[in-house]
Write an enzyme that holds these catalytic residues in place. Structure first.
Site, mmCIF file in Angstrom:
data_model
loop_
_atom_site.group_PDB
_atom_site.id
_atom_site.type_symbol
_atom_site.label_atom_id
_atom_site.label_comp_id
_atom_site.label_asym_id
_atom_site.label_seq_id
_atom_site.Cartn_x
_atom_site.Cartn_y
_atom_site.Cartn_z
ATOM 1 N N LYS A 1 0.866 -1.177 0.000
ATOM 2 C CA LYS A 1 0.000 0.000 0.000
ATOM 3 C C LYS A 1 0.898 1.220 0.000
ATOM 4 C CE LYS A 1 -3.048 -1.261 2.954
ATOM 5 N NZ LYS A 1 -3.071 -1.130 4.419
ATOM 6 N N GLY B 1 -3.826 -5.679 8.293
ATOM 7 C CA GLY B 1 -4.492 -6.961 8.078
ATOM 8 C C GLY B 1 -3.545 -8.023 7.554
ATOM 9 N N GLY C 1 -2.955 1.321 7.825
ATOM 10 C CA GLY C 1 -2.801 2.740 7.495
ATOM 11 C C GLY C 1 -3.127 3.642 8.677
HETATM 12 P P1 ADP Z 1 -0.948 -4.517 5.732
HETATM 13 O O1 ADP Z 1 -2.248 -5.125 5.298
HETATM 14 O O2 ADP Z 1 -0.278 -5.318 6.776
HETATM 15 O O3 ADP Z 1 -1.093 -3.069 6.092
HETATM 16 P P2 ADP Z 1 -0.195 -3.983 3.005
HETATM 17 O O4 ADP Z 1 -1.608 -4.205 2.607
HETATM 18 O O5 ADP Z 1 0.382 -2.644 2.885
HETATM 19 O O6 ADP Z 1 0.052 -4.561 4.485
HETATM 20 O O7 ADP Z 1 0.740 -4.932 2.138
HETATM 21 C C1 ADP Z 1 0.585 -6.336 2.064
HETATM 22 C C2 ADP Z 1 0.828 -6.824 0.671
HETATM 23 O O8 ADP Z 1 2.109 -6.404 0.201
HETATM 24 C C3 ADP Z 1 0.842 -8.340 0.586
HETATM 25 O O9 ADP Z 1 -0.258 -8.750 -0.182
HETATM 26 C C4 ADP Z 1 2.171 -8.663 -0.114
HETATM 27 O O10 ADP Z 1 2.024 -9.654 -1.101
HETATM 28 C C5 ADP Z 1 2.532 -7.341 -0.742
HETATM 29 N N1 ADP Z 1 3.958 -7.187 -1.013
HETATM 30 C C6 ADP Z 1 4.967 -7.168 -0.116
HETATM 31 N N2 ADP Z 1 6.153 -7.049 -0.734
HETATM 32 C C7 ADP Z 1 5.910 -6.996 -2.055
HETATM 33 C C8 ADP Z 1 6.725 -6.861 -3.228
HETATM 34 N N3 ADP Z 1 8.067 -6.777 -3.141
HETATM 35 N N4 ADP Z 1 6.117 -6.834 -4.418
HETATM 36 C C9 ADP Z 1 4.769 -6.913 -4.498
HETATM 37 N N5 ADP Z 1 3.946 -7.025 -3.453
HETATM 38 C C10 ADP Z 1 4.502 -7.064 -2.229
HETATM 39 MG MG MG Z 2 -3.337 -5.009 3.456
#
Ligand code: ADP
Ligand code: MG
Length: 430
Positions: free
Chosen positions: A234, A387, A410
């Protein structure tokens, strides 16, 4: 004695408002906003309580892959049920552009129903005469879930018509959706303001209140070293949040697709990897100001395609080929990050280090999760937000080895960056 032992088995999801901090248990410090606990029980019986929950669970092929958010909002719903309120639950799920059966809240309502002893009903609409009739038909102590708020175009625009229609369903508005508190939407801020305008109260639910307390303790007096780890995909806004977080932490480790923007700012070739090109300039400025406080991966796990069973290689970060795609941090980065977490007293983690959903790209995330768990055992205060990050803790088998799992990714970042959360600002003052 390590803090984790001092704290013993604290009721992680319980309605108890005790929050761990460096001196063990700390009861809530007064907040400036009204919470559900401030409303006398007698004022809840038979009243319509509109609860904005965060039921935005991760899904895969129509299946709920992690139910953390549903479980975490149960204390609020159980309290209202026990007090004889007529509870109406609203939430968004995913990012539909309009009505989309694949993102109906019906399945989540079924899960909630199982968790509440079979007493939760679902209505396949949000506002209007039929929803109104379903709410009017509620008995004392009943719980009704309405349809995905984002099926209504007015939600993300914070449209006054939708806010008014939602306020028609409420005597009291309860915001328990910490995960959506950083957004000014009709179901978070609009309805709160409208309910207050009509003389009603808009209050924080038990989960929202708990989140603000735990995260607030990271801002007030974090024991040092304070290490933050950011990753994930994100991108919108996260680079700015990094800038705000930097002065508060001793180290900021960055992995995931998030790191790519900074690696590009260093002028590196990243092949087919995800990069937020319009943030590269900002990334360069942040790198310059941050010095060695901001730590980037030194190597990357790459593949020609991010897919199950892909052939992967670990390469130094300056050796990514034009047809490569970065899917995880490399082995040297795993060691570097784990080493920098060693002896941290306060840890905040948001965002996986790689595409952890696929076995080939999950080592970096698992290594970080385990390192955070080790520090928890050593007495550090550890908070994980987001999440996907919560799901990653489960994949790594350490979900019970962190002090607090925040339901907001976020939102927790913006809060830690010192920003006002609109969903909190809109609630009634004490
Ligand atoms: P959170 O839900 O914990 O806040 P995000 O939604 O920001 O986390 O990010 C989670 C996603 O990021 C996962 O689906 C993961 O596959 C993706 N992700 C992590 N590193 C990479 C990367 N290098 N390239 C593409 N996607 C990535
Ligand atoms: Mg997420």
């Amino acid at each position: 004695m390590p803090r984790s032992q001092r704290l013993g088995n604290r009721p992680k999801n319980g309605p108890d408002t005790q929050v761990p901090n460096r001196s063990g248990f700390l009861t809530f410090t007064p907040m400036t906003k009204t919470s559900l606990r401030d409303i006398p029980s007698a004022d809840l019986i038979g009243r319509r309580l509109l609860v904005r929950a965060d039921l935005n669970v991760p899904m895969e092929d129509g299946r709920i892959t992690d139910d953390t958010r549903v479980r975490e909002t149960l204390p609020t719903l159980r309290l209202l049920k026990a007090r004889g309120a007529r509870t109406v639950v609203i939430s968004h799920l995913g990012r539909p552009k309009g009505p989309d059966p694949a993102l109906s809240l019906r399945g989540v309502a079924d899960l909630l129903c199982d968790s509440m002893g079979g007493t939760v009903r679902f209505h396949p609409g949000l506002v209007g005469p039929e929803a109104r009739a379903a709410v009017d038909a509620l008995d004392d102590g009943a719980v009704l879930v309405l349809e995905n708020t984002r099926f209504d175009a007015g939600e993300t625009k914070n449209a006054p018509e939708l806010a008014r229609a939602l306020a028609d369903l409420a005597d009291v508005f309860v915001n328990d959706a910490f995960g959506a508190a950083h957004r000014a939407h009709a179901s978070t801020t609009g309805v709160a303001a409208e309910v207050r305008r009509r003389g009603g109260k808009a209050v924080a639910g038990l989960l929202l209140y708990k989140e603000l307390e735990v995260l607030g303790s990271l801002l007030r007096e974090p024991e040092r070293p304070f290490v933050a780890i950011l990753g994930g995909v994100k991108v919108s806004g996260k680079v700015e949040v990094i800038r705000a977080l930097l002065p508060r932490v001793d180290r900021l480790l960055v992995g995931g697709a998030m790191a790519n923007t900074f690696l590009r700012a260093l002028g590196l070739e990243l092949g087919q990897s995800l990069v937020e090109e319009d943030k590269v300039k900002l990334g360069r400025r942040i790198l310059r100001d941050a010095g060695d406080r901001l730590v980037l991966p030194v190597d990357c796990l790459v593949a020609k395609r991010i897919e199950d069973g892909a052939a992967v290689r670990v390469v130094p970060r300056d050796s990514v080929q034009p047809d490569d795609c970065i899917g995880d941090i490399g082995s040297a980065s795993r060691e570097l990050f784990s080493g920098l977490l060693n002896d941290a007293r306060t840890v905040f983690w948001n965002g996986p280090m790689g595409v952890f959903e696929m076995a080939a790209f999950q080592e970096g995330t698992i290594a970080v999760a385990r390192a955070v768990a080790v520090e928890t055992d050593r007495g550090a205060l550890t908070v994980v937000g987001g999440g996907d990050s919560a799901a990653a803790l489960n994949v790594a088998g350490v979900a019970d080895k962190v002090t607090h799992v925040s339901t907001g990714g976020g939102a927790s970042l913006e809060f830690l960056a010192g920003e006002q959360l609109p969903g909190v600002a809109a609630l009634s003052d004490r």
